[in-house]
Design a protein around this motif. Sequence first.
Motif, mmCIF file in Angstrom:
data_model
loop_
_atom_site.group_PDB
_atom_site.id
_atom_site.type_symbol
_atom_site.label_atom_id
_atom_site.label_comp_id
_atom_site.label_asym_id
_atom_site.label_seq_id
_atom_site.Cartn_x
_atom_site.Cartn_y
_atom_site.Cartn_z
ATOM 1 N N SER A 43 41.926 27.287 9.102
ATOM 2 C CA SER A 43 41.762 27.659 7.702
ATOM 3 C C SER A 43 40.770 26.674 7.077
ATOM 4 N N ILE A 44 39.579 27.156 6.756
ATOM 5 C CA ILE A 44 38.505 26.304 6.222
ATOM 6 C C ILE A 44 38.229 26.714 4.782
ATOM 7 N N GLY A 45 38.246 25.755 3.870
ATOM 8 C CA GLY A 45 38.006 26.061 2.456
ATOM 9 C C GLY A 45 36.586 25.731 2.031
ATOM 10 N N GLN A 46 36.290 26.098 0.796
ATOM 11 C CA GLN A 46 34.948 25.831 0.251
ATOM 12 C C GLN A 46 34.679 24.327 0.184
ATOM 13 N N SER A 47 35.724 23.528 -0.046
ATOM 14 C CA SER A 47 35.472 22.081 -0.171
ATOM 15 C C SER A 47 34.997 21.477 1.149
ATOM 16 N N GLU A 48 35.508 21.975 2.295
ATOM 17 C CA GLU A 48 34.996 21.521 3.589
ATOM 18 C C GLU A 48 33.502 21.864 3.698
ATOM 19 N N ILE A 49 33.179 23.109 3.320
ATOM 20 C CA ILE A 49 31.790 23.581 3.440
ATOM 21 C C ILE A 49 30.871 22.736 2.549
ATOM 22 N N ASP A 50 31.284 22.516 1.304
ATOM 23 C CA ASP A 50 30.458 21.731 0.370
ATOM 24 C C ASP A 50 30.258 20.301 0.882
ATOM 25 N N VAL A 62 30.306 19.223 3.995
ATOM 26 C CA VAL A 62 29.384 19.204 5.141
ATOM 27 C C VAL A 62 27.951 19.304 4.640
ATOM 28 N N VAL A 63 27.708 20.189 3.667
ATOM 29 C CA VAL A 63 26.357 20.345 3.100
ATOM 30 C C VAL A 63 25.922 19.028 2.458
ATOM 31 N N ASP A 64 26.836 18.402 1.728
ATOM 32 C CA ASP A 64 26.534 17.118 1.101
ATOM 33 C C ASP A 64 26.135 16.072 2.151
ATOM 34 N N THR A 65 26.845 16.085 3.279
ATOM 35 C CA THR A 65 26.525 15.140 4.353
ATOM 36 C C THR A 65 25.132 15.421 4.914
ATOM 37 N N GLY A 110 21.292 12.628 4.410
ATOM 38 C CA GLY A 110 20.428 11.955 5.365
ATOM 39 C C GLY A 110 21.199 11.087 6.344
ATOM 40 N N TRP A 111 22.504 10.894 6.109
ATOM 41 C CA TRP A 111 23.307 10.101 7.038
ATOM 42 C C TRP A 111 24.312 11.026 7.728
ATOM 43 N N LEU A 112 24.019 11.364 8.985
ATOM 44 C CA LEU A 112 24.858 12.331 9.705
ATOM 45 C C LEU A 112 25.821 11.648 10.665
ATOM 46 N N GLY A 113 25.449 10.463 11.125
ATOM 47 C CA GLY A 113 26.236 9.781 12.155
ATOM 48 C C GLY A 113 27.469 9.121 11.574
ATOM 49 N N THR A 114 27.992 8.132 12.296
ATOM 50 C CA THR A 114 29.205 7.441 11.838
ATOM 51 C C THR A 114 28.874 6.600 10.599
ATOM 52 N N GLY A 115 29.503 6.904 9.491
ATOM 53 C CA GLY A 115 29.156 6.198 8.258
ATOM 54 C C GLY A 115 30.246 6.285 7.216
ATOM 55 N N PRO A 116 29.842 6.425 5.956
ATOM 56 C CA PRO A 116 30.819 6.342 4.854
ATOM 57 C C PRO A 116 31.910 7.415 4.915
ATOM 58 N N LYS A 117 31.571 8.612 5.400
ATOM 59 C CA LYS A 117 32.599 9.676 5.402
ATOM 60 C C LYS A 117 33.633 9.430 6.495
ATOM 61 N N MET A 134 31.213 11.586 14.003
ATOM 62 C CA MET A 134 30.095 11.684 13.056
ATOM 63 C C MET A 134 30.599 11.953 11.636
ATOM 64 N N ASP A 135 29.800 11.609 10.648
ATOM 65 C CA ASP A 135 30.135 11.934 9.258
ATOM 66 C C ASP A 135 30.243 13.451 9.024
ATOM 67 N N ILE A 136 29.477 14.235 9.766
ATOM 68 C CA ILE A 136 29.580 15.705 9.610
ATOM 69 C C ILE A 136 31.001 16.163 9.945
ATOM 70 N N GLN A 137 31.569 15.554 10.999
ATOM 71 C CA GLN A 137 32.944 15.915 11.387
ATOM 72 C C GLN A 137 33.941 15.406 10.347
ATOM 73 N N ALA A 138 33.758 14.156 9.933
ATOM 74 C CA ALA A 138 34.684 13.557 8.967
ATOM 75 C C ALA A 138 34.655 14.313 7.644
ATOM 76 N N ALA A 139 33.484 14.881 7.296
ATOM 77 C CA ALA A 139 33.363 15.648 6.046
ATOM 78 C C ALA A 139 34.371 16.797 6.039
ATOM 79 N N ILE A 140 34.534 17.435 7.188
ATOM 80 C CA ILE A 140 35.526 18.520 7.304
ATOM 81 C C ILE A 140 36.926 17.924 7.247
ATOM 82 N N GLY A 141 37.121 16.841 7.978
ATOM 83 C CA GLY A 141 38.447 16.242 8.107
ATOM 84 C C GLY A 141 39.038 15.765 6.793
ATOM 85 N N ILE A 142 38.198 15.222 5.929
ATOM 86 C CA ILE A 142 38.680 14.700 4.640
ATOM 87 C C ILE A 142 39.415 15.800 3.864
ATOM 88 N N HIS A 143 38.836 17.001 3.850
ATOM 89 C CA HIS A 143 39.440 18.092 3.073
ATOM 90 C C HIS A 143 40.564 18.781 3.834
#
Length: 388
Positions: free
Chosen positions: A14-21, A23-26, A30-37, A245-254
């Motif tokens: 179950s993926i919501g709009q916040s996960e999508i937003d 990931v787009v933000d990530t 410009g920082w896709l790898g392991t970082g702030p997210k 990666m931050d792209i993965q963590a972006a999904i995980g946070i939400h």
Amino acid sequence: MSKRDKFLVFGAPSIGQSEIDEVVDTLQSGWLGTGPKVAKFEKAFAAYKALAPAQVAAVNSCTAALHLSMVVVNLQAGDEVITTPLTFCATVNAIIHAGATPVLADIDPDTFNIDPDAIEAVISDKTKAIVLVHFAGRACDMDAIMAIANKHNLIVIEDCAHAIETEYKGVKAGTFGHFACFSFYVTKNVITGEGGMVIAKHQQDISRVKMLALHGMTKDAWHRFSDTGFKHYYVAECGFKYNMMDIQAAIGIHQLASVEDNWKCRQNIWGQYQQAFANLPVQLPLEPELNTKHAYHLYTLLIDSDKTGITRDEFLTQMTANNIGVGVHYLSIPEHPFYQQKFGWQPEDYPHAMKVGRQIVSLPLSAKLVENDINDVIEVVTSLLSRP
Ligand SMILES: *Cc1c(COP(=O)(O)O)cnc(C)c1O
């Protein structure tokens, strides 16, 4: 004629709009790898488990988490690690990759979790660790297992791939052992696509996990390339490439923010199945034990063809033909040729896991299911298992 015109994908998240937003933000940051997210996801995960942020490390799979935990334990050739025969192959493979010898202890035929008596029976002077799996999200018998581990001075590693929400007597799964490993693979309760997390009792173990997860380097890229000035790294150990990666963590946070809502959805579906199938000639899952929280990761039936008139494999075929995705978790480990050849294991040596593995079916149990999906599953299962 199949029941549905669209295939119901087993374990679709179950993926919501916040996960999508996010990931787009990530992607735009410009920082896709392991970082702030990743750091934010780790902090949120630590809070969820009521741990210090320095007790968790995000990695790129539960398999990596298991491997790193066992490397940090410093297992040596000849050391034995006890685990369950009813698990995903990664649990056993990680033991082998860490250089130790896996030893199986059969499951309890009612809970499908590793049987503490079977653990005791295979302990030797070479035993160093126990890797347990909270199967389907049902807590293992932690009082008994921790008593055995303490008595024999064994490391406990919890494979929590099914068990993010699991609790035992008010204590969260993953906080009993020295290490616990979580999966955020697409079908799991919290997803990042691919991803995993290690949690450890001791913070110095997590420092080593983090270093080993990134080649054994002393400073990760985020800290080297950020605006605080150039820093050299040094390789302190021969590590791996297991970072998230931050792209993965972006999904995980939400996903993590929705963990309880999604759990309630699955609890509700689980309850509907329990009621609907109560009179069918199949073995349903036990109700969750008192004083535990079940993570409701899998809803399983045992199909005994003597009682149902249909074999498990024919049932799988018929469900799929009716456009309903199903799973098998799992054929017991000794059914696979590699382990037979390498360790001489035979399915009959672990009779409870063999029987369950040959009869078990997982039905769809995702928070994404809508009422129509659930009704379709109930209708098709009931028609296949009701003898005329
Ligand atoms: C899914 C799973 C794993 C592996 O998880 P990955 O994140 O895909 O590496 C390990 N153990 C169990 C019990 C699992 O279900």
